[in-house]
Scaffold this motif. Structure first.
Motif, PDB file in Angstrom:
ATOM      1  N   VAL A   1       0.657  -1.212   0.195  1.00  0.00           N
ATOM      2  CA  VAL A   1       0.155   0.359   0.214  1.00  0.00           C
ATOM      3  C   VAL A   1       0.662   1.218  -0.295  1.00  0.00           C
ATOM      4  O   VAL A   1       2.167   1.465   0.425  1.00  0.00           O
ATOM      5  N   PRO A   2      -0.344   2.442  -0.822  1.00  0.00           N
ATOM      6  CA  PRO A   2      -0.924   2.257  -1.376  1.00  0.00           C
ATOM      7  C   PRO A   2      -0.315   2.064  -2.700  1.00  0.00           C
ATOM      8  O   PRO A   2       0.045   1.352  -3.348  1.00  0.00           O
ATOM      9  N   TYR A   3      -1.599   1.298  -3.331  1.00  0.00           N
ATOM     10  CA  TYR A   3      -1.270   0.783  -4.705  1.00  0.00           C
ATOM     11  C   TYR A   3      -3.003   0.517  -5.642  1.00  0.00           C
ATOM     12  O   TYR A   3      -3.148   1.867  -4.851  1.00  0.00           O
ATOM     13  N   VAL A   4      -2.264   0.704  -6.548  1.00  0.00           N
ATOM     14  CA  VAL A   4      -3.389   1.175  -7.710  1.00  0.00           C
ATOM     15  C   VAL A   4      -4.217   0.190  -8.543  1.00  0.00           C
ATOM     16  O   VAL A   4      -3.460  -0.718  -8.772  1.00  0.00           O
ATOM     17  N   LEU A   5      -5.703  -0.126  -8.467  1.00  0.00           N
ATOM     18  CA  LEU A   5      -6.461  -0.335  -8.500  1.00  0.00           C
ATOM     19  C   LEU A   5      -7.056  -0.140 -10.137  1.00  0.00           C
ATOM     20  O   LEU A   5      -7.652   1.044  -9.580  1.00  0.00           O
ATOM     21  N   ALA A   6      -7.616  -0.926 -11.276  1.00  0.00           N
ATOM     22  CA  ALA A   6      -7.401  -0.240 -12.405  1.00  0.00           C
ATOM     23  C   ALA A   6      -8.299  -0.984 -13.082  1.00  0.00           C
ATOM     24  O   ALA A   6      -8.853  -2.173 -13.071  1.00  0.00           O
ATOM     25  N   LEU A   7      -9.219  -0.351 -13.728  1.00  0.00           N
ATOM     26  CA  LEU A   7      -9.843  -1.419 -14.660  1.00  0.00           C
ATOM     27  C   LEU A   7      -9.647  -0.636 -15.981  1.00  0.00           C
ATOM     28  O   LEU A   7      -9.593   0.482 -15.819  1.00  0.00           O
ATOM     29  N   VAL A   8      -9.255  -1.914 -16.568  1.00  0.00           N
ATOM     30  CA  VAL A   8      -8.213  -1.402 -17.873  1.00  0.00           C
ATOM     31  C   VAL A   8      -9.534  -1.820 -19.108  1.00  0.00           C
ATOM     32  O   VAL A   8      -9.789  -3.297 -19.274  1.00  0.00           O
ATOM     33  N   LYS A   9      -9.357  -1.416 -20.318  1.00  0.00           N
ATOM     34  CA  LYS A   9     -10.362  -1.780 -21.116  1.00  0.00           C
ATOM     35  C   LYS A   9      -9.333  -2.002 -22.183  1.00  0.00           C
ATOM     36  O   LYS A   9      -8.648  -1.944 -22.284  1.00  0.00           O
ATOM     37  N   THR A  10      -9.845  -3.135 -22.609  1.00  0.00           N
ATOM     38  CA  THR A  10      -9.140  -4.119 -23.902  1.00  0.00           C
ATOM     39  C   THR A  10      -9.290  -3.255 -25.084  1.00  0.00           C
ATOM     40  O   THR A  10     -10.689  -3.045 -24.985  1.00  0.00           O
ATOM     41  N   PRO A  11      -8.605  -3.601 -26.037  1.00  0.00           N
ATOM     42  CA  PRO A  11      -8.965  -3.599 -27.292  1.00  0.00           C
ATOM     43  C   PRO A  11      -9.845  -4.465 -28.022  1.00  0.00           C
ATOM     44  O   PRO A  11     -10.624  -4.444 -29.254  1.00  0.00           O
TER      45      PRO A  11
END
Ligand SMILES: [Zn+2]
Length: 162
Positions: free
Chosen positions: A77-87
């Motif tokens: 922590v702290p870390y980044v959690l992301a929603l990743v849109k794929t092509p």
């Protein structure tokens, strides 16, 4: 659904982003599903979903900075959690590594990387086995160490550093 879940757990395919694609509407799913929920005639897709390999490319669609880590992840922590849109279509959820929390932004180009996880078997997105790292976008006119290798194919310049 249970069958798919077991398949998902027991196969190493999860480490190379093996999803599936509906043969009818071409929608790509990750993790793989046994039927296509997007098709009106989705029952016809049962057993016919095709394996589909995601490239691992993506773009940060949304993110959050996690300050309260699950047990076993305190060191991160702290870390980044992301929603990743794929092509290819699916949106993946995962931790973004190699980027400071104040440098993460919507639209950041990332690529999936597979790293040994601290802990296996814990519920949640992190146990999927992949994380994302920023793609280093080559700057015009500057010779970086990464772009200097003649043995490197052009298509590989976005690869993740070890
Ligand atoms: Zn479909």
């Amino acid at each position: 659904m249970t069958t798919v879940a077991r398949y998902w757990r027991e196969t190493p395919r999860r480490y190379n982003l093996g999803g599936c694609r509906c043969p009818t509407c071409r929608t790509v799913f990750f993790p793989p599903r046994s039927v296509c929920p997007a098709c009106v005639t989705h029952r016809r897709s049962f057993g016919k979903m095709e394996p589909f390999q995601l490239s691992g490319d993506g773009e940060v669609f949304s993110y959050s900075i996690v300050h309260d880590a699950a047990e076993g992840f305190e060191m991160q922590v702290p870390y980044v959690l992301a929603l990743v849109k794929t092509p290819e279509g699916p949106t993946l959820t995962g931790q973004v590594v190699d980027v400071a929390p104040d440098q993460i932004r919507i639209g950041l180009r990332v690529h999936a990387t597979f790293r040994k996880l601290r802990e296996e078997g814990r519920a949640g997105v992190i146990h999927y086995g992949y994380k994302f790292a920023p793609v280093s976008e080559p700057l015009a006119g500057t010779g970086t160490a990464e772009s200097a290798s003649p043995a490197q194919a052009p298509g590989e310049r976005g690869r993740v550093r070890a």
